[in-house]
Design an enzyme around this catalytic site. Structure first.
Site, short mmCIF file in Angstrom:
data_model
loop_
_atom_site.label_atom_id
_atom_site.label_comp_id
_atom_site.label_asym_id
_atom_site.label_seq_id
_atom_site.Cartn_x
_atom_site.Cartn_y
_atom_site.Cartn_z
N THR A 159 1.00 -1.37 -0.25
CA THR A 159 -0.26 -0.11 -0.01
C THR A 159 0.57 1.23 -0.09
O THR A 159 0.31 2.30 0.66
CB THR A 159 -1.15 -0.12 1.48
OG1 THR A 159 -0.12 -0.01 2.76
CG2 THR A 159 -1.53 -0.95 1.14
N TRP A 160 2.20 0.72 -0.20
CA TRP A 160 3.05 2.63 -0.09
C TRP A 160 1.81 3.23 -1.47
O TRP A 160 2.17 2.81 -2.27
CB TRP A 160 4.23 2.17 -0.69
CG TRP A 160 5.26 3.01 -0.75
CD1 TRP A 160 5.09 4.39 0.07
CD2 TRP A 160 6.36 3.00 -0.96
NE1 TRP A 160 6.23 4.87 0.21
CE2 TRP A 160 7.56 4.73 -0.52
CE3 TRP A 160 7.63 2.68 -1.89
CZ2 TRP A 160 8.94 4.04 -0.80
CZ3 TRP A 160 9.24 2.85 -1.70
CH2 TRP A 160 9.74 3.86 -1.55
N ASP A 170 0.01 -5.15 3.74
CA ASP A 170 1.05 -4.26 4.08
C ASP A 170 0.94 -2.74 4.22
O ASP A 170 1.20 -2.45 3.41
CB ASP A 170 2.20 -4.65 3.94
CG ASP A 170 3.63 -4.22 4.29
OD1 ASP A 170 3.74 -4.12 4.93
OD2 ASP A 170 3.72 -2.89 3.11
N TYR A 230 4.00 5.66 5.22
CA TYR A 230 3.80 6.20 3.59
C TYR A 230 2.09 6.89 4.23
O TYR A 230 1.16 7.10 4.45
CB TYR A 230 2.96 4.22 3.39
CG TYR A 230 3.89 3.13 3.68
CD1 TYR A 230 4.96 3.13 3.22
CD2 TYR A 230 3.24 2.17 3.21
CE1 TYR A 230 6.00 2.63 2.60
CE2 TYR A 230 4.14 0.85 3.26
CZ TYR A 230 5.39 0.90 3.02
OH TYR A 230 6.35 0.38 2.74
N GLN A 268 11.50 -8.83 5.91
CA GLN A 268 10.80 -7.90 4.50
C GLN A 268 11.74 -7.09 3.74
O GLN A 268 12.46 -6.43 3.94
CB GLN A 268 9.57 -6.22 4.90
CG GLN A 268 8.67 -6.47 3.55
CD GLN A 268 7.52 -5.34 3.93
OE1 GLN A 268 7.44 -4.62 3.07
NE2 GLN A 268 6.41 -6.05 4.89
N TYR A 297 9.05 -7.23 -1.14
CA TYR A 297 8.89 -6.01 -1.56
C TYR A 297 9.36 -5.85 -2.95
O TYR A 297 9.82 -6.15 -2.94
CB TYR A 297 9.13 -5.08 -0.49
CG TYR A 297 10.40 -4.24 -0.28
CD1 TYR A 297 10.56 -3.18 -1.00
CD2 TYR A 297 11.26 -4.16 0.74
CE1 TYR A 297 11.62 -2.66 -0.95
CE2 TYR A 297 12.39 -3.60 1.49
CZ TYR A 297 12.23 -3.01 0.46
OH TYR A 297 13.99 -2.38 1.00
N1 LIG Z 1 10.20 -2.75 3.79
C1 LIG Z 1 9.72 -1.59 2.79
O1 LIG Z 1 11.58 -1.37 3.15
C2 LIG Z 1 9.19 -1.97 2.03
C3 LIG Z 1 9.93 -0.71 0.58
C4 LIG Z 1 8.90 -0.48 -0.28
C5 LIG Z 1 8.22 -1.60 -0.55
N2 LIG Z 1 6.97 -1.52 0.41
C6 LIG Z 1 6.08 -2.51 0.63
O2 LIG Z 1 5.50 -3.36 -0.30
C7 LIG Z 1 4.46 -3.11 -1.04
C8 LIG Z 1 4.99 -3.64 -2.95
O3 LIG Z 1 6.09 -3.02 -3.33
P1 LIG Z 1 6.29 -1.79 -4.20
O4 LIG Z 1 5.01 -0.84 -4.24
O5 LIG Z 1 7.63 -0.32 -4.01
O6 LIG Z 1 6.15 -1.97 -5.46
P2 LIG Z 1 5.46 -3.32 -6.79
O7 LIG Z 1 4.25 -3.50 -5.81
O8 LIG Z 1 6.51 -3.84 -7.23
O9 LIG Z 1 5.20 -1.91 -7.99
C9 LIG Z 1 3.92 -1.45 -8.08
C10 LIG Z 1 3.87 -0.83 -9.58
O10 LIG Z 1 2.77 -1.13 -10.00
C11 LIG Z 1 2.16 -1.48 -10.48
N3 LIG Z 1 1.69 -2.84 -10.85
C12 LIG Z 1 1.41 -3.36 -10.03
N4 LIG Z 1 0.51 -4.63 -10.46
C13 LIG Z 1 0.32 -4.38 -12.16
C14 LIG Z 1 -0.30 -4.77 -13.00
N5 LIG Z 1 -0.76 -6.23 -13.04
N6 LIG Z 1 -0.03 -4.18 -13.99
C15 LIG Z 1 0.72 -2.95 -14.34
N7 LIG Z 1 0.95 -2.29 -13.26
C16 LIG Z 1 0.69 -2.76 -11.65
C17 LIG Z 1 1.70 -0.65 -9.74
O11 LIG Z 1 0.06 0.16 -10.32
P3 LIG Z 1 -0.76 0.17 -10.31
O12 LIG Z 1 -0.57 1.65 -8.56
O13 LIG Z 1 -1.86 1.46 -11.40
O14 LIG Z 1 -1.42 -0.80 -10.18
C18 LIG Z 1 2.60 0.31 -9.14
O15 LIG Z 1 2.57 1.30 -9.81
C19 LIG Z 1 4.54 -1.44 -1.40
O16 LIG Z 1 3.52 -0.81 -1.65
C20 LIG Z 1 4.93 -1.64 0.77
O17 LIG Z 1 4.07 -2.40 1.26
C21 LIG Z 1 7.84 -2.27 1.68
#
Ligand SMILES: NC(=O)c1ccc[n+]([C@@H]2O[C@H](COP(=O)([O-])OP(=O)(O)OC[C@H]3O[C@@H](n4cnc5c(N)ncnc54)[C@H](OP(=O)(O)O)[C@@H]3O)[C@@H](O)[C@H]2O)c1
Length: 276
Positions: free
Chosen positions: A19-20, A48, A53, A162, A190
């Site tokens: 949900t970032w 998550d 965020y 994570q 992530y």
């Molecule tokens: N612990 C940490 O330090 C840390 C760091 C980074 C992230 N996180 C967690 O991990 C989660 C996921 O990582 P993230 O948000 O950085 O990146 P991610 O999940 O790798 O990518 C998210 C991006 O991909 C796009 N997307 C997702 N599914 C898609 C699909 N089927 N087709 C096309 N585009 C798609 C989304 O677009 P749309 O929004 O348009 O669907 C968004 O722009 C975060 O939201 C957060 O909760 C944790």
């Protein structure tokens, strides 16, 4: 939906929802809530979030999305490192609970390592468990040496690490992931589609189209094929959520994996854990 066993035996879905960036733009709010709810209906009940965020806005949005469904959700939030002390962690946790509209977290993570000694964070986490505010705790962005130190500091109950893991970030395979697997600590991957950047990769797209799937599904299926690995993609629309959900049912054969791993080779030398 395949499930992953946490060290205490609790089973959680291998595919969850990140949900970032959610809750940051009021014009997208309704669509983001609808996306999370669509995911919950499809079994993506691990959600998550983090106090960081959107400065708490992501937690508020998650709270609204799970209203009336709290007991079906495995709720994960994270504390800033500067809040991971004896005095501050209880307050940070209470504030997260308030924004999420709940009385407990299923999992509370140290977002990354900061200046507070790990032993103090472990104690603070254990106190929150005793108080019933969190059911278990874990960490994020801790590399192998940090994990060794955590366990020496009494952190044997750590439920997950994570970490950044996807086809373009295979460094943890060399050291951290085997270390965690040996100790029965699952990985929560992530940015499993590298925040969307991975999806335009030519070879990934070509292989996906040959298999009749999308690049996102192929990239997620590759992360999910490992035992003890969960993935938490963030999807801001129900369409993306539905697409991602189908990745959990996709089986890759040896040839698929070999082709992917040729296109995205594992680094040949150990490197420090990367983070976003
Ligand atoms: N612990 C940490 O330090 C840390 C760091 C980074 C992230 N996180 C967690 O991990 C989660 C996921 O990582 P993230 O948000 O950085 O990146 P991610 O999940 O790798 O990518 C998210 C991006 O991909 C796009 N997307 C997702 N599914 C898609 C699909 N089927 N087709 C096309 N585009 C798609 C989304 O677009 P749309 O929004 O348009 O669907 C968004 O722009 C975060 O939201 C957060 O909760 C944790």
């Amino acid at each position: 939906m395949r499930r992953i066993s946490l060290p205490d035996g609790t089973l959680v879905p291998a595919l969850g929802q990140g949900t970032w960036m959610m809750g940051e733009n009021p014009s997208r709010r309704e669509q983001e809530i609808a996306a999370l709810r669509a995911g919950i209906e499809l079994g993506l009940t691990l959600i998550d979030t983090a106090e960081m965020y959107g400065n708490g806005e992501s937690e508020r949005l998650v709270g609204e999305a799970i209203q009336g469904r709290r007991d079906d959700i495995f709720l994960v939030s994270k504390a800033y490192p500067q809040n991971a002390s004896r005095d501050r962690l209880p307050r940070a946790c209470e504030a997260s609970l308030g924004r999420l509209g709940t009385d407990r977290l299923d999992l509370y993570l140290l977002h990354w390592r900061g200046g507070v000694p790990l032993r103090e964070t472990v104690e603070a986490m254990e106190r929150l468990v005793e108080a019933g505010k969190i059911l278990r705790w874990g960490v994020s962005n801790l590399d192998t040496e940090d994990m060794e130190e955590l366990l020496e500091a009494g952190g044997g109950a750590c439920a997950t690490d994570q970490i950044l893991y996807n086809l373009t970030r295979r460094g943890p395979e060399l050291d951290l992931m085997p270390w965690l697997a040996e100790r029965g600590i699952p990985v929560m991957a992530y940015s499993p589609v590298e925040q969307g950047r991975l999806l335009a990769h030519r070879e990934l797209a070509a292989l996906a189209s040959r298999k009749g799937v999308t690049p996102a599904q192929l990239a997620l299926a590759w992360v999910l094929r490992r035992p003890g690995v969960m993935a938490i993609p963030k999807a801001g629309s129900a369409t993306h959520v539905e697409e991602n959900r189908r990745a959990a049912d996709l089986t890759l054969d040896d040839e698929d994996v070999a082709m992917l791993e040729r296109a995205f080779p594992r680094p040949d030398r150990r490197r420090a854990l990367e983070m976003l």
